[in-house]
Design a protein around this motif. Structure first.
Motif, PDB file in Angstrom:
ATOM      1  N   CYS A   1     -15.169 -20.152 -31.897  1.00 33.82           N
ATOM      2  CA  CYS A   1     -15.117 -18.767 -31.432  1.00 33.82           C
ATOM      3  C   CYS A   1     -16.090 -17.875 -32.200  1.00 33.82           C
ATOM      4  O   CYS A   1     -16.920 -17.179 -31.600  1.00 33.82           O
ATOM      5  CB  CYS A   1     -13.686 -18.233 -31.569  1.00 33.82           C
TER       6      CYS A   1
ATOM      7  N   PHE B   1     -19.891 -18.646 -31.923  1.00 27.70           N
ATOM      8  CA  PHE B   1     -20.385 -18.149 -30.639  1.00 27.70           C
ATOM      9  C   PHE B   1     -20.667 -16.654 -30.717  1.00 27.70           C
ATOM     10  O   PHE B   1     -21.703 -16.174 -30.246  1.00 27.70           O
ATOM     11  CB  PHE B   1     -19.360 -18.448 -29.547  1.00 27.70           C
ATOM     12  N   VAL B   2     -19.759 -15.913 -31.338  1.00 27.62           N
ATOM     13  CA  VAL B   2     -19.943 -14.467 -31.531  1.00 27.62           C
ATOM     14  C   VAL B   2     -21.189 -14.195 -32.375  1.00 27.62           C
ATOM     15  O   VAL B   2     -22.005 -13.330 -32.044  1.00 27.62           O
ATOM     16  CB  VAL B   2     -18.696 -13.847 -32.199  1.00 27.62           C
TER      17      VAL B   2
ATOM     18  N   GLY C   1     -24.049 -19.502 -28.221  1.00 31.48           N
ATOM     19  CA  GLY C   1     -24.014 -18.044 -28.238  1.00 31.48           C
ATOM     20  C   GLY C   1     -25.407 -17.442 -28.111  1.00 31.48           C
ATOM     21  O   GLY C   1     -25.604 -16.455 -27.398  1.00 31.48           O
TER      22      GLY C   1
ATOM     23  N   ALA D   1     -19.410 -10.636 -27.047  1.00 29.43           N
ATOM     24  CA  ALA D   1     -18.844 -10.932 -28.364  1.00 29.43           C
ATOM     25  C   ALA D   1     -17.509 -10.224 -28.554  1.00 29.43           C
ATOM     26  O   ALA D   1     -16.559 -10.797 -29.106  1.00 29.43           O
ATOM     27  CB  ALA D   1     -19.829 -10.507 -29.453  1.00 29.43           C
TER      28      ALA D   1
ATOM     29  N   CYS E   1     -14.798 -12.069 -26.632  1.00 30.39           N
ATOM     30  CA  CYS E   1     -14.408 -13.306 -27.335  1.00 30.39           C
ATOM     31  C   CYS E   1     -13.455 -12.995 -28.494  1.00 30.39           C
ATOM     32  O   CYS E   1     -12.461 -13.700 -28.693  1.00 30.39           O
ATOM     33  CB  CYS E   1     -15.646 -14.020 -27.870  1.00 30.39           C
TER      34      CYS E   1
ATOM     35  N   ALA F   1      -9.550 -14.153 -28.840  1.00 29.26           N
ATOM     36  CA  ALA F   1      -9.122 -14.921 -30.009  1.00 29.26           C
ATOM     37  C   ALA F   1      -7.950 -14.246 -30.709  1.00 29.26           C
ATOM     38  O   ALA F   1      -6.984 -14.907 -31.108  1.00 29.26           O
ATOM     39  CB  ALA F   1     -10.288 -15.082 -30.979  1.00 29.26           C
TER      40      ALA F   1
END
Length: 259
Positions: A20, A23-24, A195, A214, A217, A221
């Protein structure tokens, strides 16, 4: 993902966290570079830029590099301070507050007009570096320094070491440890690249608003972590309640304790 710490933390928790937040970080990396032409997820390049500008006597540009490094440091410092303060008052909110701050900061930047972003590029860059310093410190704290998500230099070093060690360490426990570490580091690298690629494609249409990906996400999360923790707490309460019911020995083959 965020709440498990120490011995209760497993490889699965670290993989979820790594996927997570890497990727951000990849999205933020692309947005910062495409919109500002400034590195916004790590500080290594800023040291080289500082030395270059200082050697050319461009002291204004040199001190801007120092400001970028200071912003990343401030984010890490602030994240840890908030975590320590909140942990002494409410253990449930200990990681929620830093994530909420990061979401708010990225959301604010994403909603800025592109003209404002360009005019105040250095301020926006410092804000993004602050957010990434905050995230990196949070991830480091949660995973006990196992997961880092904002830069890849150390990860490729670790991957090279671990892949080489696979040829020499043959014991089952050693192989298990190495394969777990390789899987974790590969996940971080893969999702950081994912990402970057996703952010690159979306940036051509959304510009700085790509940061909304972002934000989404991080919100997902946080909600997932909160809901999962809530379900676990409800199950524990139900089990405790069932264990304390008066007739719990009615159909049991065991005798109740003598009083």
């Amino acid at each position: 993902m965020f709440r498990h710490k120490g011995k209760s933390r497993t490889l699965k928790h670290n993989l979820q966290l790594a996927a997570c937040l890497a990727f951000v970080a990849g999205i933020v990396n692309v947005c910062g570079f495409f919109s500002l032409q400034i590195l916004t997820t790590n500080v290594t390049g800023h040291f080289a830029h500082f030395a270059d500008e200082a050697a050319k006597a461009n002291y204004t540009a040199a001190w801007l590099s120092v400001a970028y490094v200071a912003a990343f440091f401030a984010g890490a410092f602030f994240s840890t301070m908030v975590t320590e303060v909140v942990s002494r008052r409410s253990g449930r909110l200990v990681y929620t507050v830093p994530i909420f701050i990061e979401i708010t900061l990225l959301l604010f930047i994403a909603l800025l007009n592109n003209r404002i972003v360009v005019l105040h590029a250095h301020v926006v860059a410092c804000a993004l570096l602050f957010a990434m310093g905050l995230q990196n410190a949070l991830v480091t704290h949660v995973s006990s320094a196992v997961v880092r998500t904002t830069h890849l230099t150390g990860l490729f070093t670790d991957l090279g070491i671990e892949l080489a060690q696979l040829f020499f360490y043959k014991k089952p426990e050693q192989k298990h440890r190495l394969t777990g570490a390789i899987k974790l580091h590969f996940t971080i690298v893969a999702f950081f690249f994912l990402g970057c690629i996703t952010g690159g494609y979306v940036f051509s249409s959304w510009k700085i608003k790509t940061l909304l990906l972002a934000v989404i996400c991080l919100i997902i999360a946080a909600l997932y972590d909160g809901l999962k923790f809530g379900v676990v707490r409800l199950k524990r309460k139900y089990r405790r309640g069932a264990a304390m019911r008066p007739g719990r020995y009615l159909y049991s083959t065991r005798r109740p304790p003598q009083t």
